[in-house]
Write a protein that holds these residues in place. Structure first.
Motif, short mmCIF file in Angstrom:
data_model
loop_
_atom_site.label_atom_id
_atom_site.label_comp_id
_atom_site.label_asym_id
_atom_site.label_seq_id
_atom_site.Cartn_x
_atom_site.Cartn_y
_atom_site.Cartn_z
N MET A 1 0.83 -1.18 0.00
CA MET A 1 0.00 0.00 0.00
C MET A 1 0.88 1.25 0.00
O MET A 1 0.57 2.20 -0.70
CB MET A 1 -0.93 0.01 1.22
N ASP B 1 0.82 4.07 -2.80
CA ASP B 1 0.45 5.43 -2.41
C ASP B 1 1.51 6.43 -2.84
O ASP B 1 1.23 7.59 -3.09
CB ASP B 1 0.23 5.52 -0.90
N ASN B 2 2.75 5.96 -2.92
CA ASN B 2 3.87 6.83 -3.26
C ASN B 2 3.98 7.11 -4.75
O ASN B 2 4.69 8.02 -5.16
CB ASN B 2 5.18 6.19 -2.75
N LEU C 1 -3.93 1.91 -6.36
CA LEU C 1 -4.84 2.20 -5.26
C LEU C 1 -6.16 2.75 -5.79
O LEU C 1 -6.17 3.53 -6.74
CB LEU C 1 -4.24 3.24 -4.31
N ARG D 1 -6.72 4.56 -1.01
CA ARG D 1 -5.82 5.66 -0.66
C ARG D 1 -6.27 6.30 0.65
O ARG D 1 -5.46 6.57 1.54
CB ARG D 1 -5.78 6.69 -1.79
N GLN D 2 -7.57 6.50 0.79
CA GLN D 2 -8.10 7.10 2.02
C GLN D 2 -7.85 6.18 3.22
O GLN D 2 -7.41 6.64 4.27
CB GLN D 2 -9.59 7.39 1.88
N PHE E 1 -5.56 3.88 3.57
CA PHE E 1 -4.13 3.82 3.88
C PHE E 1 -3.70 5.07 4.64
O PHE E 1 -2.99 4.98 5.63
CB PHE E 1 -3.31 3.66 2.60
N ARG E 2 -4.12 6.22 4.19
CA ARG E 2 -3.72 7.47 4.86
C ARG E 2 -4.30 7.55 6.27
O ARG E 2 -3.65 8.05 7.19
CB ARG E 2 -4.10 8.66 4.01
#
Length: 85
Positions: free
Chosen positions: A1, A5-6, A57, A62-63, A65-66
């Motif tokens: 993840m 995300d990166n 993602l 993404r949400q 993971f953050r």
């Protein structure tokens, strides 16, 4: 993840394997689980005689993971604060 995300572009299976150090089977299982949860999207492409698998993602992934990273940061900060007192 974190790798997904990166990078705004999808990453292929081989790249994810190299980044994570996971085996084919382990990475495949993780990707399946994340896809079932709706956190990643998997696409496949045939190049010559080989299949190439791409992962990216989703918006909800993404949400999620953050939010998870934020949760972990809160734990780190509260632990550091507790040690100072």
């Amino acid at each position: 993840m974190a790798a997904l995300d990166n990078d705004p572009e999808p990453l292929d299976f081989a790249t994810l394997k190299a980044i994570s150090g996971a085996t084919d089977g382990n990475l495949g299982a993780h990707l399946q689980t994340l896809e079932k949860a709706g956190f990643i999207a998997i696409s496949k492409e045939v190049i010559g005689r080989r299949n190439r698998t791409w992962a990216s993602l989703t918006v909800s992934g993404r949400q999620a993971f953050r939010e998870h990273v934020s949760f972990l940061e809160d734990i780190i900060h509260s632990t550091q604060t507790m040690r100072r007192t």
